[in-house]
Write a protein that holds these residues in place. Structure first.
Motif: not given
Length: 199
Positions: A103-113
């Motif tokens: 949510a903060r943008g510290d990680i780029k993407s979410l895993q599909a699960e």
């Protein structure tokens, strides 16, 4: 025109047709601000799509982030506060730290699960809401608008939809005033609910 854009165009055509027979105004039914809040799609993008123009290109991960933030800010707990990242994450066996970082943008993407788990938490099932393009998500919201208009203009549409009734021999009642149709609708709902309860 892509299939999703053609589907959206058809949904809008049906809504516009029903609005011709309704007392509602187009701006009331297709309120850009309300649709933006409901879908998590930026208002200018919704306006472009409603006007038949193409949506601006979107970054996939940024779109997912904006929709996740939208879910947290619009689908609140009973006390009016957002669900914590921990509450959401533990519902599908994760910790809240990754959701907070996303949510903060510290990680780029979410895993599909993880995306499926978030959708399961908010919708009770995986819906592809986070990953679907804006055209698909807006069309889903407009399907709800279309069904609402159909039920308003045809009091029995809701009964037939709720109970999967395919045909009804009510031709003799076609000329009933609105108030009497509402009585017929309520009576049929009560009877059909009772039959379903008894089965």
């Amino acid at each position: 025109m892509s299939d999703t854009r053609a589907t959206l165009a058809e949904t809008l055509r049906q809504i516009n047709t029903l609005l011709g027979a309704s007392a509602r105004q187009r701006e009331q039914v297709l309120n850009v601000a309300s649709l933006s809040q409901e879908t998590g799609i930026a208002a200018p993008t919704i306006q472009a799509l409603l006007d038949g123009r193409r949506a601006p290109d979107e970054d996939f991960d940024e779109r997912m982030r904006e929709r996740f933030i939208n879910l947290r800010t619009t689908r609140l707990r009973d006390d009016g506060k957002p669900y914590s990242y921990e509450e959401i994450a533990t519902s599908f066996g994760r910790t809240g730290a990754a959701l907070r970082a996303f949510a903060r943008g510290d990680i780029k993407s979410l895993q599909a699960e993880t995306a499926a788990g978030i959708e399961q938490f908010y919708f009770g099932r995986a819906t592809a809401y986070l990953s679907s393009d804006s055209v698909q998500v807006l069309d889903g919201a407009l399907q709800n608008v279309l069904h609402l208009l159909q039920r308003e203009l045809d009091p029995l549409a809701g009964v037939m939809e709720k109970h999967a009734v395919r045909h009804m021999a009510l031709r003799r009642a076609e000329g009933l005033p609105e108030a009497q149709w509402r009585v017929v609708e309520a009576t049929l709902n009560a009877l059909l609910d009772q039959v379903e309860d008894d089965q």
